[in-house]
Design an enzyme around this catalytic site. Structure first.
Site, PDB file in Angstrom:
ATOM      1  N   HIS A   1     -19.675   7.453   4.906  1.00  0.00           N
ATOM      2  CA  HIS A   1     -20.955   7.454   5.633  1.00  0.00           C
ATOM      3  C   HIS A   1     -20.789   7.884   7.092  1.00  0.00           C
ATOM      4  O   HIS A   1     -21.670   7.627   7.922  1.00  0.00           O
ATOM      5  CB  HIS A   1     -21.618   6.073   5.535  1.00  0.00           C
ATOM      6  CG  HIS A   1     -22.077   5.758   4.159  1.00  0.00           C
ATOM      7  ND1 HIS A   1     -22.378   4.484   3.749  1.00  0.00           N
ATOM      8  CD2 HIS A   1     -22.288   6.556   3.076  1.00  0.00           C
ATOM      9  CE1 HIS A   1     -22.743   4.518   2.471  1.00  0.00           C
ATOM     10  NE2 HIS A   1     -22.699   5.754   2.038  1.00  0.00           N
TER      11      HIS A   1
ATOM     12  N   CYS B   1     -25.314  24.081  13.818  1.00  0.00           N
ATOM     13  CA  CYS B   1     -24.229  24.848  13.173  1.00  0.00           C
ATOM     14  C   CYS B   1     -23.283  23.975  12.349  1.00  0.00           C
ATOM     15  O   CYS B   1     -22.406  24.508  11.664  1.00  0.00           O
ATOM     16  CB  CYS B   1     -23.432  25.608  14.239  1.00  0.00           C
ATOM     17  SG  CYS B   1     -22.343  24.551  15.208  1.00  0.00           S
TER      18      CYS B   1
ATOM     19  N   THR C   1     -18.979  -5.883   0.690  1.00  0.00           N
ATOM     20  CA  THR C   1     -20.140  -5.019   0.494  1.00  0.00           C
ATOM     21  C   THR C   1     -21.127  -5.659  -0.481  1.00  0.00           C
ATOM     22  O   THR C   1     -20.717  -6.292  -1.452  1.00  0.00           O
ATOM     23  CB  THR C   1     -19.736  -3.600   0.019  1.00  0.00           C
ATOM     24  OG1 THR C   1     -20.900  -2.777  -0.051  1.00  0.00           O
ATOM     25  CG2 THR C   1     -19.013  -3.627  -1.321  1.00  0.00           C
ATOM     26  N   SER C   2     -22.423  -5.484  -0.208  1.00  0.00           N
ATOM     27  CA  SER C   2     -23.493  -6.134  -0.995  1.00  0.00           C
ATOM     28  C   SER C   2     -23.813  -5.380  -2.273  1.00  0.00           C
ATOM     29  O   SER C   2     -24.564  -5.867  -3.114  1.00  0.00           O
ATOM     30  CB  SER C   2     -24.757  -6.220  -0.141  1.00  0.00           C
ATOM     31  OG  SER C   2     -25.159  -4.896   0.256  1.00  0.00           O
TER      32      SER C   2
HETATM   33  C1  LIG Z   1     -31.406   1.205   0.014  1.00  0.00           C
HETATM   34  C2  LIG Z   1     -30.855   1.859  -1.233  1.00  0.00           C
HETATM   35  C3  LIG Z   1     -31.544   1.432  -2.471  1.00  0.00           C
HETATM   36  N1  LIG Z   1     -30.953   3.329  -1.039  1.00  0.00           N
HETATM   37  C4  LIG Z   1     -29.955   4.120  -1.472  1.00  0.00           C
HETATM   38  O1  LIG Z   1     -28.976   3.713  -2.063  1.00  0.00           O
HETATM   39  C5  LIG Z   1     -30.122   5.564  -1.119  1.00  0.00           C
HETATM   40  C6  LIG Z   1     -31.008   6.271  -2.150  1.00  0.00           C
HETATM   41  C7  LIG Z   1     -30.462   6.275  -3.514  1.00  0.00           C
HETATM   42  C8  LIG Z   1     -29.567   7.166  -3.987  1.00  0.00           C
HETATM   43  N2  LIG Z   1     -29.255   6.854  -5.279  1.00  0.00           N
HETATM   44  C9  LIG Z   1     -29.966   5.769  -5.661  1.00  0.00           C
HETATM   45  C10 LIG Z   1     -29.979   5.067  -6.868  1.00  0.00           C
HETATM   46  C11 LIG Z   1     -30.793   3.973  -6.957  1.00  0.00           C
HETATM   47  C12 LIG Z   1     -31.590   3.609  -5.841  1.00  0.00           C
HETATM   48  C13 LIG Z   1     -31.556   4.313  -4.625  1.00  0.00           C
HETATM   49  C14 LIG Z   1     -30.743   5.381  -4.544  1.00  0.00           C
HETATM   50  N3  LIG Z   1     -28.817   6.208  -0.985  1.00  0.00           N
HETATM   51  C15 LIG Z   1     -28.726   7.302  -0.173  1.00  0.00           C
HETATM   52  O2  LIG Z   1     -29.651   7.791   0.439  1.00  0.00           O
HETATM   53  C16 LIG Z   1     -27.333   7.905  -0.046  1.00  0.00           C
HETATM   54  C17 LIG Z   1     -26.774   7.740   1.373  1.00  0.00           C
HETATM   55  C18 LIG Z   1     -26.705   6.327   1.770  1.00  0.00           C
HETATM   56  C19 LIG Z   1     -25.940   6.187   3.098  1.00  0.00           C
HETATM   57  C20 LIG Z   1     -26.815   5.597   4.179  1.00  0.00           C
HETATM   58  N4  LIG Z   1     -26.002   5.241   5.346  1.00  0.00           N
HETATM   59  C21 LIG Z   1     -25.450   4.052   5.538  1.00  0.00           C
HETATM   60  N5  LIG Z   1     -24.679   3.796   6.629  1.00  0.00           N
HETATM   61  C22 LIG Z   1     -24.592   4.784   7.690  1.00  0.00           C
HETATM   62  C23 LIG Z   1     -25.639   4.477   8.679  1.00  0.00           C
HETATM   63  C24 LIG Z   1     -25.237   3.349   9.585  1.00  0.00           C
HETATM   64  O3  LIG Z   1     -24.192   2.710   9.373  1.00  0.00           O
HETATM   65  O4  LIG Z   1     -26.003   3.139  10.510  1.00  0.00           O
HETATM   66  S1  LIG Z   1     -25.674   2.825   4.333  1.00  0.00           S
HETATM   67  C25 LIG Z   1     -25.149   1.301   5.050  1.00  0.00           C
HETATM   68  O5  LIG Z   1     -25.666   0.272   4.213  1.00  0.00           O
HETATM   69  C26 LIG Z   1     -24.783   0.085   3.141  1.00  0.00           C
HETATM   70  C27 LIG Z   1     -24.701  -1.304   2.648  1.00  0.00           C
HETATM   71  O6  LIG Z   1     -24.162  -2.095   3.516  1.00  0.00           O
HETATM   72  P1  LIG Z   1     -22.885  -3.068   3.265  1.00  0.00           P
HETATM   73  O7  LIG Z   1     -21.753  -2.398   3.935  1.00  0.00           O
HETATM   74  O8  LIG Z   1     -22.706  -3.481   1.858  1.00  0.00           O
HETATM   75  O9  LIG Z   1     -23.432  -4.266   4.162  1.00  0.00           O
HETATM   76  P2  LIG Z   1     -24.526  -5.363   3.778  1.00  0.00           P
HETATM   77  O10 LIG Z   1     -24.973  -5.947   5.056  1.00  0.00           O
HETATM   78  O11 LIG Z   1     -25.549  -4.846   2.839  1.00  0.00           O
HETATM   79  O12 LIG Z   1     -23.653  -6.443   2.978  1.00  0.00           O
HETATM   80  C28 LIG Z   1     -22.584  -7.085   3.630  1.00  0.00           C
HETATM   81  C29 LIG Z   1     -21.840  -7.869   2.561  1.00  0.00           C
HETATM   82  O13 LIG Z   1     -20.697  -8.470   3.163  1.00  0.00           O
HETATM   83  C30 LIG Z   1     -20.661  -9.838   2.846  1.00  0.00           C
HETATM   84  N6  LIG Z   1     -20.048 -10.533   3.996  1.00  0.00           N
HETATM   85  C31 LIG Z   1     -20.652 -10.907   5.157  1.00  0.00           C
HETATM   86  N7  LIG Z   1     -19.730 -11.488   5.986  1.00  0.00           N
HETATM   87  C32 LIG Z   1     -18.534 -11.456   5.317  1.00  0.00           C
HETATM   88  C33 LIG Z   1     -17.211 -11.906   5.624  1.00  0.00           C
HETATM   89  N8  LIG Z   1     -16.919 -12.522   6.775  1.00  0.00           N
HETATM   90  N9  LIG Z   1     -16.225 -11.709   4.706  1.00  0.00           N
HETATM   91  C34 LIG Z   1     -16.499 -11.099   3.494  1.00  0.00           C
HETATM   92  N10 LIG Z   1     -17.744 -10.634   3.157  1.00  0.00           N
HETATM   93  C35 LIG Z   1     -18.734 -10.813   4.050  1.00  0.00           C
HETATM   94  C36 LIG Z   1     -22.098 -10.261   2.568  1.00  0.00           C
HETATM   95  O14 LIG Z   1     -22.095 -11.344   1.678  1.00  0.00           O
HETATM   96  C37 LIG Z   1     -22.686  -8.987   1.939  1.00  0.00           C
HETATM   97  O15 LIG Z   1     -22.494  -8.986   0.525  1.00  0.00           O
HETATM   98  C38 LIG Z   1     -23.456   0.617   3.559  1.00  0.00           C
HETATM   99  O16 LIG Z   1     -23.248   1.714   2.754  1.00  0.00           O
HETATM  100  C39 LIG Z   1     -23.668   1.055   4.996  1.00  0.00           C
HETATM  101  O17 LIG Z   1     -22.902   2.162   5.308  1.00  0.00           O
HETATM  102  N11 LIG Z   1     -27.361   9.320  -0.255  1.00  0.00           N
HETATM  103  C40 LIG Z   1     -27.610   9.823  -1.481  1.00  0.00           C
HETATM  104  O18 LIG Z   1     -27.864   9.111  -2.425  1.00  0.00           O
HETATM  105  O19 LIG Z   1     -27.502  11.209  -1.553  1.00  0.00           O
HETATM  106  C41 LIG Z   1     -27.761  11.822  -2.849  1.00  0.00           C
HETATM  107  C42 LIG Z   1     -26.583  11.548  -3.769  1.00  0.00           C
HETATM  108  C43 LIG Z   1     -26.794  10.891  -4.974  1.00  0.00           C
HETATM  109  C44 LIG Z   1     -25.700  10.695  -5.857  1.00  0.00           C
HETATM  110  C45 LIG Z   1     -24.425  11.122  -5.516  1.00  0.00           C
HETATM  111  C46 LIG Z   1     -24.260  11.763  -4.285  1.00  0.00           C
HETATM  112  C47 LIG Z   1     -25.345  11.937  -3.409  1.00  0.00           C
END
Ligand SMILES: CC(C)NC(=O)[C@H](Cc1c[nH]c2ccccc12)NC(=O)[C@H](CCCC/N=C(/NCCC(=O)O)S[C@H]1O[C@H](COP(=O)(O)OP(=O)(O)OC[C@H]2O[C@@H](n3cnc4c(N)ncnc43)[C@H](O)[C@@H]2O)[C@@H](O)[C@H]1O)NC(=O)OCc1ccccc1
Length: 226
Positions: A107, A118, A174-175
């Site tokens: 990402h 470009c 990751t969630s």
């Molecule tokens: C919201 C979601 C439903 N939407 C998507 O998934 C979309 C659309 C989509 C595509 N396919 C689908 C299929 C179904 C539904 C939707 C889609 N995906 C896209 O648009 C992607 C692009 C998505 C990228 C967006 N950019 C990010 N980040 C950069 C920005 C920035 O950082 O500002 S996403 C961002 O959120 C994502 C999730 O976050 P996590 O890292 O998991 O963090 P989160 O807070 O959610 O969870 C934290 C976890 O840690 C745990 N935790 C907390 N503390 C601790 C601790 N102390 N120790 C251990 N664990 C801990 C918690 O319990 C929790 O479980 C990460 O990927 C992160 O990078 N592009 C794409 O699909 O292109 C085409 C394609 C298709 C197929 C193949 C190739 C290409």
């Protein structure tokens, strides 16, 4: 040689003081991802988006790797070259600062900038502005080198190849709520890999894993590595 693919998310950097996205007071509870993490949001208000990433770049620079990052670097150093591959969704550079080398930022990275005209990329200055000229083409079209929602993640061909060849797939902090990363456990399982979830709590894809260990990454990751 055992091949290990490790997917990391915001949870591995939480104990380094970098907020996650979806937890209580997570980033997406304070910002609308449509405003700050989509190409449309950037077109609407580039200043807001640059401010958002300038603040995250500053926080990441002030943060330090924690025992989870350090344990993964030790694992990579202890095994034959090519055994360990980290695929991170994180845009911070804490894996590299912990000593990990084999890291793919699917990402993007806060420490890189990209030209929206470009496509050139370069090392990001601490504070970026959208009107900064591209060092390659001169266009005032600078953006963070970050993959936003609706954009194609980086390294996808290499990642799928690594998942097909993996003996072990481990997801840390990751969630499992964003695709295509959330589907990697199924891709790895289908190719015969053993799968393990290391997370604070069950993720949205917990049922796809063979084994799970729940707890803070800085505790459970070093134990798993030892
Ligand atoms: C919201 C979601 C439903 N939407 C998507 O998934 C979309 C659309 C989509 C595509 N396919 C689908 C299929 C179904 C539904 C939707 C889609 N995906 C896209 O648009 C992607 C692009 C998505 C990228 C967006 N950019 C990010 N980040 C950069 C920005 C920035 O950082 O500002 S996403 C961002 O959120 C994502 C999730 O976050 P996590 O890292 O998991 O963090 P989160 O807070 O959610 O969870 C934290 C976890 O840690 C745990 N935790 C907390 N503390 C601790 C601790 N102390 N120790 C251990 N664990 C801990 C918690 O319990 C929790 O479980 C990460 O990927 C992160 O990078 N592009 C794409 O699909 O292109 C085409 C394609 C298709 C197929 C193949 C190739 C290409």
């Amino acid at each position: 040689m055992t091949k290990i693919v490790i997917l990391t998310g915001a949870g591995i950097s939480a104990e380094s003081g970098l907020g996650t996205f979806r937890d209580v007071d997570g980033l997406w509870t304070r910002y609308d991802l449509n405003d700050v993490a989509t190409p449309e949001g950037f077109a609407r208000d580039p200043g807001l988006v640059m401010e958002f990433y300038n603040a995250r770049r500053r926080n990441a620079a002030e943060a330090a790797p924690n025992p989870a990052h350090l344990a993964l670097a030790r694992l990579e150093a202890a095994l034959p070259p090519g055994s360990v591959r980290i695929v991170t969704q994180n845009v911070d550079d804490l894996h590299e600062r912990a000593g990990s080398r084999a890291v793919w930022h699917m990402h993007g990275q806060l420490v890189r900038a990209r030209c929206a005209a470009c496509g050139a990329d370069w090392a990001a200055p601490p504070v970026m502005r959208a009107e900064d000229p591209c060092p390659a083409c001169g266009a005032p079209a600078t953006r963070p080198d970050i993959v936003w929602f609706g954009e194609m993640p980086y390294h996808m061909e290499e990642i799928w190849e690594a998942l097909r060849a993996a003996d072990l797939f481990v997801a840390i902090g990751t969630s499992g709520s964003v695709y295509p990363a959330a589907a990697f456990v199924q891709d790895a399982s289908r190719a015969g890999a053993e799968t393990l979830e290391l997370n604070l709590e069950p993720s949205e894809t917990v049922s796809d894993f063979d084994r799970v260990r729940h707890g803070p990454a800085s505790g459970i990751v070093p134990v798993w590595v030892e």
